[in-house]
Write a protein that holds these residues in place. Structure first.
Motif, PDB file in Angstrom:
ATOM      1  N   VAL A 649       0.844  -1.196   0.000  1.00 50.44           N
ATOM      2  CA  VAL A 649       0.000   0.000   0.000  1.00 50.44           C
ATOM      3  C   VAL A 649       0.876   1.241   0.000  1.00 50.44           C
ATOM      4  O   VAL A 649       1.863   1.331   0.754  1.00 50.44           O
ATOM      5  CB  VAL A 649      -0.939   0.004   1.227  1.00 50.44           C
ATOM      6  N   TRP A 650       0.493   2.201  -0.859  1.00 45.22           N
ATOM      7  CA  TRP A 650       0.997   3.575  -0.804  1.00 45.22           C
ATOM      8  C   TRP A 650      -0.128   4.471  -0.295  1.00 45.22           C
ATOM      9  O   TRP A 650      -1.268   4.391  -0.781  1.00 45.22           O
ATOM     10  CB  TRP A 650       1.406   4.077  -2.188  1.00 45.22           C
ATOM     11  N   ARG A 651       0.116   5.319   0.660  1.00 46.63           N
ATOM     12  CA  ARG A 651      -0.859   6.305   1.126  1.00 46.63           C
ATOM     13  C   ARG A 651      -0.297   7.693   0.813  1.00 46.63           C
ATOM     14  O   ARG A 651       0.776   8.076   1.317  1.00 46.63           O
ATOM     15  CB  ARG A 651      -1.139   6.165   2.618  1.00 46.63           C
ATOM     16  N   VAL A 652      -1.031   8.429  -0.009  1.00 45.09           N
ATOM     17  CA  VAL A 652      -0.561   9.706  -0.527  1.00 45.09           C
ATOM     18  C   VAL A 652      -1.585  10.778  -0.185  1.00 45.09           C
ATOM     19  O   VAL A 652      -2.802  10.573  -0.358  1.00 45.09           O
ATOM     20  CB  VAL A 652      -0.339   9.637  -2.052  1.00 45.09           C
ATOM     21  N   GLU A 653      -1.101  11.916   0.287  1.00 41.82           N
ATOM     22  CA  GLU A 653      -1.943  13.092   0.521  1.00 41.82           C
ATOM     23  C   GLU A 653      -1.776  14.028  -0.675  1.00 41.82           C
ATOM     24  O   GLU A 653      -0.697  14.580  -0.902  1.00 41.82           O
ATOM     25  CB  GLU A 653      -1.541  13.804   1.805  1.00 41.82           C
ATOM     26  N   LEU A 654      -2.853  14.195  -1.446  1.00 38.19           N
ATOM     27  CA  LEU A 654      -2.814  15.043  -2.635  1.00 38.19           C
ATOM     28  C   LEU A 654      -3.561  16.339  -2.363  1.00 38.19           C
ATOM     29  O   LEU A 654      -4.759  16.313  -2.034  1.00 38.19           O
ATOM     30  CB  LEU A 654      -3.441  14.327  -3.829  1.00 38.19           C
ATOM     31  N   PRO A 655      -2.923  17.480  -2.493  1.00 34.72           N
ATOM     32  CA  PRO A 655      -3.652  18.745  -2.345  1.00 34.72           C
ATOM     33  C   PRO A 655      -4.540  18.997  -3.553  1.00 34.72           C
ATOM     34  O   PRO A 655      -4.473  18.294  -4.567  1.00 34.72           O
ATOM     35  CB  PRO A 655      -2.530  19.779  -2.236  1.00 34.72           C
ATOM     36  N   ALA A 656      -5.364  20.000  -3.465  1.00 33.04           N
ATOM     37  CA  ALA A 656      -6.244  20.353  -4.577  1.00 33.04           C
ATOM     38  C   ALA A 656      -5.414  20.777  -5.780  1.00 33.04           C
ATOM     39  O   ALA A 656      -4.565  21.676  -5.686  1.00 33.04           O
ATOM     40  CB  ALA A 656      -7.194  21.470  -4.163  1.00 33.04           C
ATOM     41  N   GLY A 657      -5.598  20.119  -6.914  1.00 36.04           N
ATOM     42  CA  GLY A 657      -4.846  20.405  -8.120  1.00 36.04           C
ATOM     43  C   GLY A 657      -3.435  19.866  -8.107  1.00 36.04           C
ATOM     44  O   GLY A 657      -2.657  20.162  -9.025  1.00 36.04           O
ATOM     45  N   GLY A 658      -3.033  19.075  -7.111  1.00 36.35           N
ATOM     46  CA  GLY A 658      -1.680  18.564  -7.006  1.00 36.35           C
ATOM     47  C   GLY A 658      -1.486  17.265  -7.755  1.00 36.35           C
ATOM     48  O   GLY A 658      -2.434  16.583  -8.154  1.00 36.35           O
ATOM     49  N   THR A 659      -0.224  16.908  -7.942  1.00 36.86           N
ATOM     50  CA  THR A 659       0.154  15.661  -8.614  1.00 36.86           C
ATOM     51  C   THR A 659       1.195  14.949  -7.758  1.00 36.86           C
ATOM     52  O   THR A 659       1.815  15.539  -6.859  1.00 36.86           O
ATOM     53  CB  THR A 659       0.721  15.933 -10.010  1.00 36.86           C
ATOM     54  N   ALA A 660       1.398  13.662  -8.050  1.00 34.55           N
ATOM     55  CA  ALA A 660       2.386  12.861  -7.333  1.00 34.55           C
ATOM     56  C   ALA A 660       2.845  11.744  -8.246  1.00 34.55           C
ATOM     57  O   ALA A 660       2.102  11.293  -9.140  1.00 34.55           O
ATOM     58  CB  ALA A 660       1.802  12.306  -6.035  1.00 34.55           C
ATOM     59  N   VAL A 661       4.079  11.315  -8.020  1.00 29.55           N
ATOM     60  CA  VAL A 661       4.675  10.226  -8.784  1.00 29.55           C
ATOM     61  C   VAL A 661       5.168   9.182  -7.790  1.00 29.55           C
ATOM     62  O   VAL A 661       5.879   9.508  -6.819  1.00 29.55           O
ATOM     63  CB  VAL A 661       5.830  10.725  -9.668  1.00 29.55           C
ATOM     64  N   LEU A 662       4.804   7.928  -8.021  1.00 29.49           N
ATOM     65  CA  LEU A 662       5.191   6.813  -7.162  1.00 29.49           C
ATOM     66  C   LEU A 662       6.021   5.836  -7.974  1.00 29.49           C
ATOM     67  O   LEU A 662       5.600   5.419  -9.068  1.00 29.49           O
ATOM     68  CB  LEU A 662       3.953   6.114  -6.587  1.00 29.49           C
ATOM     69  N   ASP A 663       7.177   5.481  -7.447  1.00 27.09           N
ATOM     70  CA  ASP A 663       8.058   4.520  -8.106  1.00 27.09           C
ATOM     71  C   ASP A 663       8.336   3.385  -7.138  1.00 27.09           C
ATOM     72  O   ASP A 663       8.634   3.607  -5.949  1.00 27.09           O
ATOM     73  CB  ASP A 663       9.381   5.174  -8.523  1.00 27.09           C
ATOM     74  N   GLY A 664       8.254   2.198  -7.643  1.00 26.76           N
ATOM     75  CA  GLY A 664       8.535   1.016  -6.836  1.00 26.76           C
ATOM     76  C   GLY A 664       8.945  -0.136  -7.726  1.00 26.76           C
ATOM     77  O   GLY A 664       9.009  -0.009  -8.963  1.00 26.76           O
ATOM     78  N   GLY A 665       9.226  -1.241  -7.111  1.00 21.26           N
ATOM     79  CA  GLY A 665       9.614  -2.403  -7.880  1.00 21.26           C
ATOM     80  C   GLY A 665      10.084  -3.522  -6.995  1.00 21.26           C
ATOM     81  O   GLY A 665      10.159  -3.402  -5.757  1.00 21.26           O
ATOM     82  N   TYR A 666      10.398  -4.623  -7.611  1.00 20.57           N
ATOM     83  CA  TYR A 666      10.879  -5.801  -6.908  1.00 20.57           C
ATOM     84  C   TYR A 666      11.686  -6.643  -7.889  1.00 20.57           C
ATOM     85  O   TYR A 666      11.527  -6.538  -9.113  1.00 20.57           O
ATOM     86  CB  TYR A 666       9.714  -6.609  -6.325  1.00 20.57           C
ATOM     87  N   GLU A 667      12.605  -7.448  -7.334  1.00 17.45           N
ATOM     88  CA  GLU A 667      13.419  -8.368  -8.116  1.00 17.45           C
ATOM     89  C   GLU A 667      13.103  -9.800  -7.730  1.00 17.45           C
ATOM     90  O   GLU A 667      12.952 -10.110  -6.544  1.00 17.45           O
ATOM     91  CB  GLU A 667      14.909  -8.113  -7.875  1.00 17.45           C
ATOM     92  N   ILE A 668      13.017 -10.631  -8.759  1.00 11.83           N
ATOM     93  CA  ILE A 668      12.803 -12.060  -8.556  1.00 11.83           C
ATOM     94  C   ILE A 668      14.107 -12.763  -8.932  1.00 11.83           C
ATOM     95  O   ILE A 668      14.551 -12.686 -10.089  1.00 11.83           O
ATOM     96  CB  ILE A 668      11.632 -12.585  -9.396  1.00 11.83           C
ATOM     97  N   ARG A 669      14.756 -13.427  -7.991  1.00 12.25           N
ATOM     98  CA  ARG A 669      15.985 -14.176  -8.230  1.00 12.25           C
ATOM     99  C   ARG A 669      15.680 -15.661  -8.111  1.00 12.25           C
ATOM    100  O   ARG A 669      15.235 -16.134  -7.061  1.00 12.25           O
ATOM    101  CB  ARG A 669      17.065 -13.768  -7.228  1.00 12.25           C
TER     102      ARG A 669
END
Length: 683
Positions: A649-669
């Motif tokens: 889960v990502w929990r993001v607080e976005l203001p009025a007219g705001g934007t956000a960028v979320l980056d994530g990932g995982y590796e499978i070995r």
């Protein structure tokens, strides 16, 4: 004491408690107790359960109710009571029948005119061929065509009138079926009343006015919870109003009553279980049950003078019509011996054969009801001295003698409040003894059957039976104001009251499944009562939004309610996979998954957005999964709040007219010799 000597008191329905099925009604009556203390309280419904009647004196003062029973009085009306709906149905049914008759007559005329055709006269063999009168044939055809045209035009009018009459009749029948059942019959005046014996000997002022409270149960009432939620966009609190959909067909209109709503089962038994002792030793005879007494000796001799004074039938009596086969004797109650002896008619009754009367027992006179309380003598054929029973007709063997030992009465025979004392006109084995009264009343059974039909009503949308949503606990809700609920078997909405809840709006998105943001309302129950599952009408900023399903919310619990898609929040998700090898001799395959999520808030206020992703899980010891993101693992909740394994889960607080960028990932070995089912490249 005669009926005229009993003083009649009117009563007013004060409160009703509706359970899962059925209700408990409370009536109030006020008056001065007459000499003798016997009072008849009227106004009770026909569908009440006689065994549920309870009566008490309101307030302190030394007066008490020592006896209570239900009586039904029915008498024909001299002038029929006018019933608007029933009379309208009868009138419209007659009009429909008349319209149908006119239509059928018109069809017969059309069939008769359509059968007209020219018939040439019979020609003899020596006559020559005649010329056909074509003009006459054409004239007849024109007449038939003209006549049929007029008849068919009239048929269209009659069929339209018949359709209209059928439509009006259907509406009237439906209104009659939905009308309140709290209405007197058009031919019989039925009065259900409670006869009470009020003891004022211990009262401070025997001549003062007393108030009686009557409580009784009735079938034919159901309810289901409903809610109305109003809040402001972005607010932290709102207004939740508990309402109830109530339907009842008890036979009386609930007008201006206090309504209580309970989730308990009204028919559930409340008797304490009885644990019998286990003894080791010599066999001992069973002891007689507490409260049982043998009938007094010489009870049959008590009615010898009454039998001697009975008039004997004269020999000149008119013939008596008898059935073609003997009628079966009435069944004996449970716990007693065989059927009573067959009644043998005198040989001089109309010259009829004696065997035709075998088994025909005359109906007993109305019994005298026993007073409640105290020990009474009860007995039957099993308790009376054994006598040789006469042989049944047809050579059938006599009933077996009663079992030896102490009597074993059933629970119904020990319920002295329900026993009746039979008089001298009763059957031979019942005179002067206490027996359970036959509870079957066909009229009352029909009223109860009609009342219980409301249990089959379809529930409103998203509604749940209160017994199903309450779980292992029972709850009760009382209305803040009095309400009116007619006895028509339809759903009626009653406002119960406002419940304190905390709420705030959150937004949820699972972009790997659907790139749409959904609005959810987080409710927290701050009251000491549970919120049962049911429909909730959501109004945001004075605008109706939707009707959702509210789950059961225990005191202090927190649950989510879905409000639908939120078009003002945009979400975009992109993924990237890079496959490589590592380790000694490239023995390990590395699958590097990158997730890129972009969020944009177009709403006029700030929002809290929860973005859910899913990381694969494995049970293989040689497969490793390494996460590279700032997401968190959600806390597991009960029931619907339980998350699937690997949820992040990502929990993001976005203001009025705001934007956000979320980056994530995982590796499978994993070992180079292995691959994912369906291919290594995943979205």
């Amino acid at each position: 004491m005669t009926v005229e000597a009993v003083q009649r008191w009117g009563s007013v329905l004060d409160s009703v408690v509706v359970y899962e099925q059925g209700a408990v009604c409370r009536r109030l009556a006020r008056g001065v107790v007459p000499p003798g203390g016997r009072v008849r309280v009227t106004g009770l419904p026909r569908s009440l359960d006689p065994g549920s009647l309870r009566a008490r004196v309101q307030g302190a003062g030394g007066a008490r109710v020592s006896e209570a029973r239900v009586e039904v009085e029915a008498e024909p009306l001299g002038t029929p009571v006018s019933d608007g709906l029933r009379g309208s149905v009868d009138r419209l049914r007659e009009e429909y029948t008349a319209a149908q008759g006119r239509r059928d007559h018109q069809l017969s005329l059309i069939e008769e005119v359509g059968a007209l055709c020219p018939v040439p006269p019979a020609r003899r063999r020596e006559d020559g061929h005649r010329r056909t009168p074509v003009d006459a044939w054409l004239e007849l055809a024109g007449f038939v065509d003209e006549r049929l045209t007029g008849l068919h035009a009239r048929l269209v009018e009659l069929e339209e009138a018949l359709r209209q009459a059928g439509h009006e009749l259907g509406i009237a029948v439906d209104r009659l079926a939905r009308a309140s059942t709290d209405a007197p019959s058009a031919h019989v005046d039925t009065t259900v009343s409670a006869v009470l014996l009020v003891d004022v000997s211990g009262a401070d002022d025997p001549g003062a006015e007393v108030e009686l409270e009557l409580e009784y149960g009735v079938p034919g009432a159901v309810w289901a919870p409903a809610y109305r939620l109003t809040y402001r966009q972005g607010g932290r609190s709102g207004r939740l109003v508990l309402r109830a959909s109530v339907a009842q067909r008890t036979g009386e209109d609930w007008t201006g009553v206090s309504v209580g709503l309970a989730t308990a089962d009204l028919r559930r038994g409340t008797d304490l279980p009885r644990l019998r002792s286990i003894r080791i030793g010599r066999s001992q005879p069973a002891s007689a049950p507490s409260g049982w007494r043998e009938p007094p000796a010489g009870l049959n001799d008590l009615f010898a003078g009454y039998d001697a004074a009975l008039p004997h039938p004269a020999s000149s009596a008119p013939p008596v019509a008898v059935p073609s086969r003997p009628l079966p004797p009435p069944p004996a109650p449970q716990g007693y011996g065989g059927p009573p002896p067959a009644f043998s008619a005198p040989s001089d009754v109309g010259g009829a054969a004696t065997e035709l009367f075998a088994g025909h027992v005359p109906a007993p006179a109305p019994p005298l009801r026993a007073r409640t309380g105290g020990r009474s003598s009860a007995g039957g054929p099993s308790a009376a001295p054994a006598a040789k029973a006469p042989a049944a007709p047809g050579g059938s063997p006599p009933p077996p003698p009663p079992a030896a030992g102490p009597p074993r009465p059933s629970g119904a025979e020990l319920d002295y409040a329900a026993l009746v004392l039979y008089g001298p006109d009763a059957q031979e084995g019942r005179r002067g003894k206490l027996f359970p009264e036959n509870p079957f009343d066909p009229v009352a059974a029909e009223y109860r059957r009609r009342a219980e039909s409301v249990a089959a009503l379809p529930l409103p949308g998203h509604a749940v039976r209160p017994r199903e949503s309450a779980g292992s606990f029972d709850h009760r809700f009382d209305t803040a104001a009095r309400a009116d609920i007619p006895s028509d078997g339809s759903w009626h909405t009653v406002t119960v009251g406002e419940i304190a809840v905390g709420m705030h709006t959150e937004y949820l998105c699972v972009p790997s499944v659907e790139q749409t943001v959904y609005a959810t309302l987080v409710l927290s129950n701050a009251s000491d009562q549970a919120l049962l599952a049911g429909p909730v009408e959501v109004t945001v900023d004075d605008d109706f939004l939707l009707t959702a399903a509210l789950p059961t919310l225990a005191p202090g619990g927190v649950r989510r309610v879905g409000l639908g898609p939120a078009e003002g929040i945009q979400v975009t998700r992109r993924t990237n996979l890079h496959e490589s090898t590592s380790g000694l001799r490239n023995s390990t395959t590395v699958l590097d998954h990158r997730v890129h999520v972009e969020l944009a808030n177009r709403l006029p206020g700030p929002v809290t957005l929860e973005v859910r992703e899913r990381v694969p899980v494995t049970s293989e010891p040689d497969v490793r999964i390494e996460e590279r993101a700032d997401w968190t693992t959600p806390q597991e909740g009960p029931g619907p709040d339980r998350h699937a394994p690997g949820t992040r889960v990502w929990r993001v607080e976005l203001p009025a007219g705001g934007t956000a960028v979320l980056d994530g990932g995982y590796e499978i070995r994993m070992p180079a010799g292995k691959a994912l089912v369906g291919g290594n490249r995943r979205s």
